[in-house]
Design a protein around this motif. Structure first.
Motif, PDB file in Angstrom:
ATOM      1  N   ALA A 123      39.115  53.119 -63.227  1.00 33.73           N
ATOM      2  CA  ALA A 123      38.469  54.132 -62.385  1.00 33.73           C
ATOM      3  C   ALA A 123      37.079  53.658 -61.965  1.00 33.73           C
ATOM      4  O   ALA A 123      36.688  53.775 -60.796  1.00 33.73           O
ATOM      5  N   PHE A 124      36.325  53.111 -62.904  1.00 32.33           N
ATOM      6  CA  PHE A 124      34.990  52.587 -62.609  1.00 32.33           C
ATOM      7  C   PHE A 124      35.068  51.518 -61.516  1.00 32.33           C
ATOM      8  O   PHE A 124      34.296  51.538 -60.553  1.00 32.33           O
ATOM      9  N   ASN A 125      36.017  50.602 -61.664  1.00 30.46           N
ATOM     10  CA  ASN A 125      36.147  49.511 -60.695  1.00 30.46           C
ATOM     11  C   ASN A 125      36.579  49.989 -59.314  1.00 30.46           C
ATOM     12  O   ASN A 125      36.181  49.400 -58.311  1.00 30.46           O
ATOM     13  N   ARG A 126      37.352  51.053 -59.245  1.00 27.64           N
ATOM     14  CA  ARG A 126      37.761  51.618 -57.950  1.00 27.64           C
ATOM     15  C   ARG A 126      36.662  52.478 -57.341  1.00 27.64           C
ATOM     16  O   ARG A 126      36.432  52.448 -56.134  1.00 27.64           O
ATOM     17  N   MET A 127      36.022  53.272 -58.172  1.00 27.14           N
ATOM     18  CA  MET A 127      35.077  54.264 -57.661  1.00 27.14           C
ATOM     19  C   MET A 127      33.756  53.663 -57.189  1.00 27.14           C
ATOM     20  O   MET A 127      33.148  54.193 -56.264  1.00 27.14           O
ATOM     21  N   GLY A 128      33.306  52.589 -57.815  1.00 31.73           N
ATOM     22  CA  GLY A 128      32.056  51.967 -57.356  1.00 31.73           C
ATOM     23  C   GLY A 128      32.113  51.627 -55.876  1.00 31.73           C
ATOM     24  O   GLY A 128      31.289  52.105 -55.088  1.00 31.73           O
ATOM     25  N   ASN A 136      30.963  52.278 -50.281  1.00 31.37           N
ATOM     26  CA  ASN A 136      31.443  51.891 -48.962  1.00 31.37           C
ATOM     27  C   ASN A 136      32.043  53.019 -48.135  1.00 31.37           C
ATOM     28  O   ASN A 136      32.221  52.867 -46.932  1.00 31.37           O
ATOM     29  N   LYS A 137      32.372  54.132 -48.780  1.00 29.81           N
ATOM     30  CA  LYS A 137      33.002  55.217 -48.026  1.00 29.81           C
ATOM     31  C   LYS A 137      32.263  56.541 -48.177  1.00 29.81           C
ATOM     32  O   LYS A 137      31.816  57.122 -47.194  1.00 29.81           O
ATOM     33  N   VAL A 138      32.151  57.045 -49.403  1.00 29.12           N
ATOM     34  CA  VAL A 138      31.651  58.399 -49.604  1.00 29.12           C
ATOM     35  C   VAL A 138      30.175  58.534 -49.226  1.00 29.12           C
ATOM     36  O   VAL A 138      29.813  59.421 -48.447  1.00 29.12           O
ATOM     37  N   LEU A 139      29.313  57.670 -49.770  1.00 26.69           N
ATOM     38  CA  LEU A 139      27.890  57.803 -49.443  1.00 26.69           C
ATOM     39  C   LEU A 139      27.592  57.537 -47.966  1.00 26.69           C
ATOM     40  O   LEU A 139      26.770  58.253 -47.386  1.00 26.69           O
ATOM     41  N   PHE A 148      19.102  58.587 -54.875  1.00 20.51           N
ATOM     42  CA  PHE A 148      19.512  57.839 -56.065  1.00 20.51           C
ATOM     43  C   PHE A 148      20.712  58.569 -56.656  1.00 20.51           C
ATOM     44  O   PHE A 148      20.610  59.730 -57.043  1.00 20.51           O
ATOM     45  N   PHE A 149      21.838  57.900 -56.698  1.00 22.76           N
ATOM     46  CA  PHE A 149      23.080  58.500 -57.171  1.00 22.76           C
ATOM     47  C   PHE A 149      23.548  57.787 -58.427  1.00 22.76           C
ATOM     48  O   PHE A 149      23.511  56.550 -58.501  1.00 22.76           O
ATOM     49  N   GLU A 150      24.000  58.557 -59.411  1.00 22.74           N
ATOM     50  CA  GLU A 150      24.596  57.992 -60.621  1.00 22.74           C
ATOM     51  C   GLU A 150      25.875  58.741 -60.964  1.00 22.74           C
ATOM     52  O   GLU A 150      25.895  59.971 -60.963  1.00 22.74           O
ATOM     53  N   HIS A 151      26.906  57.983 -61.241  1.00 13.67           N
ATOM     54  CA  HIS A 151      28.176  58.521 -61.725  1.00 13.67           C
ATOM     55  C   HIS A 151      28.346  57.925 -63.119  1.00 13.67           C
ATOM     56  O   HIS A 151      28.619  56.733 -63.257  1.00 13.67           O
ATOM     57  N   SER A 152      28.158  58.736 -64.140  1.00 12.49           N
ATOM     58  CA  SER A 152      28.131  58.233 -65.518  1.00 12.49           C
ATOM     59  C   SER A 152      29.216  58.877 -66.377  1.00 12.49           C
ATOM     60  O   SER A 152      29.835  59.846 -65.984  1.00 12.49           O
ATOM     61  N   GLY A 153      29.382  58.293 -67.568  1.00 11.45           N
ATOM     62  CA  GLY A 153      30.307  58.832 -68.546  1.00 11.45           C
ATOM     63  C   GLY A 153      31.606  58.067 -68.681  1.00 11.45           C
ATOM     64  O   GLY A 153      32.524  58.515 -69.358  1.00 11.45           O
ATOM     65  N   PHE A 154      31.689  56.908 -68.052  1.00 13.83           N
ATOM     66  CA  PHE A 154      32.902  56.104 -68.163  1.00 13.83           C
ATOM     67  C   PHE A 154      33.032  55.549 -69.584  1.00 13.83           C
ATOM     68  O   PHE A 154      32.071  55.023 -70.129  1.00 13.83           O
ATOM     69  N   ASP A 155      34.201  55.649 -70.143  1.00 16.62           N
ATOM     70  CA  ASP A 155      34.486  55.116 -71.472  1.00 16.62           C
ATOM     71  C   ASP A 155      35.251  53.804 -71.308  1.00 16.62           C
ATOM     72  O   ASP A 155      36.460  53.804 -71.080  1.00 16.62           O
ATOM     73  N   PHE A 156      34.528  52.692 -71.405  1.00 16.80           N
ATOM     74  CA  PHE A 156      35.139  51.382 -71.169  1.00 16.80           C
ATOM     75  C   PHE A 156      36.141  50.985 -72.247  1.00 16.80           C
ATOM     76  O   PHE A 156      36.826  49.990 -72.108  1.00 16.80           O
ATOM     77  N   GLU A 157      36.236  51.753 -73.318  1.00 17.82           N
ATOM     78  CA  GLU A 157      37.248  51.484 -74.334  1.00 17.82           C
ATOM     79  C   GLU A 157      38.642  51.848 -73.812  1.00 17.82           C
ATOM     80  O   GLU A 157      39.639  51.392 -74.352  1.00 17.82           O
ATOM     81  N   GLN A 158      38.695  52.681 -72.774  1.00 15.19           N
ATOM     82  CA  GLN A 158      39.966  53.092 -72.188  1.00 15.19           C
ATOM     83  C   GLN A 158      40.194  52.336 -70.878  1.00 15.19           C
ATOM     84  O   GLN A 158      39.346  52.362 -69.996  1.00 15.19           O
ATOM     85  N   LYS A 159      41.351  51.687 -70.767  1.00 13.47           N
ATOM     86  CA  LYS A 159      41.658  50.922 -69.559  1.00 13.47           C
ATOM     87  C   LYS A 159      41.600  51.796 -68.308  1.00 13.47           C
ATOM     88  O   LYS A 159      41.086  51.380 -67.273  1.00 13.47           O
ATOM     89  N   SER A 160      42.101  53.014 -68.398  1.00 15.41           N
ATOM     90  CA  SER A 160      42.104  53.897 -67.226  1.00 15.41           C
ATOM     91  C   SER A 160      40.674  54.186 -66.754  1.00 15.41           C
ATOM     92  O   SER A 160      40.424  54.303 -65.548  1.00 15.41           O
ATOM     93  N   GLU A 161      39.742  54.263 -67.695  1.00 16.94           N
ATOM     94  CA  GLU A 161      38.335  54.507 -67.337  1.00 16.94           C
ATOM     95  C   GLU A 161      37.715  53.255 -66.694  1.00 16.94           C
ATOM     96  O   GLU A 161      36.953  53.361 -65.741  1.00 16.94           O
ATOM     97  N   ARG A 162      38.033  52.083 -67.224  1.00 21.33           N
ATOM     98  CA  ARG A 162      37.547  50.830 -66.607  1.00 21.33           C
ATOM     99  C   ARG A 162      38.100  50.688 -65.197  1.00 21.33           C
ATOM    100  O   ARG A 162      37.385  50.327 -64.267  1.00 21.33           O
TER     101      ARG A 162
END
Length: 137
Positions: free
Chosen positions: A112-117, A122-125, A96-110
């Motif tokens: 990053a979330f959309n790229r990293m998921g 599909n690649k890292v795990l 069970f993996f979780e990557h947390s702490g994204f601040d959706f108020e910041q476009k760069s964080e949104r």
């Protein structure tokens, strides 16, 4: 494998290897470099280390929680938290993996979330699964 669309990337992944091998894959620097990136990771609470991320450079991390062969939690870039939970399942491991702490108020964080998921899913795990599955005792 499932993913939740919130401020946390959450992935449930089966690994055809026992928890001891998955744990080694997560916590031994040489193995870590095979499936993700190089870094001086260690499963010791308070250990500060760096991951060498392509395009980002040296990313500071700190280990927050360790339960050998069950749970590893560390900060990533001083903002995000990566949580790895392992549970024995048959002859393998449910990861069970979780990557947390994204601040959706910041476009760069949104962004990053959309790229990293997809990147995690599909690649890292899949690379982690392959590395752990190929370990010999």
């Amino acid at each position: 494998m499932t993913t939740t669309n919130t401020d946390t990337i959450a992935i449930d992944q089966f690994v055809d290897a026992p928890p001891s091998k998955v744990w080694r894959t997560l916590t031994e620097p040489e193995l870590h470099a095979r499936w993700w990136v190089p870094g001086d990771i260690a499963a010791t609470v308070g250990h500060r280390f760096h991951l060498q991320m392509p395009g980002w450079g040296s990313v500071p991390c700190e280990v927050l929680e360790v339960v050998p062969e069950q749970k590893l939690v560390y900060t990533f870039n001083e903002t995000w938290t990566l949580t790895w939970r392992l549970a024995a399942e048959g002859r393998g491991t449910r990861l069970f993996f979780e990557h947390s702490g994204f601040d959706f108020e910041q476009k760069s964080e949104r962004d990053a979330f959309n790229r990293m998921g997809p990147g995690w899913r599909n690649k890292v795990l899949p690379q982690l699964v392959q590395t752990a599955s190929q370990l010999t005792d």
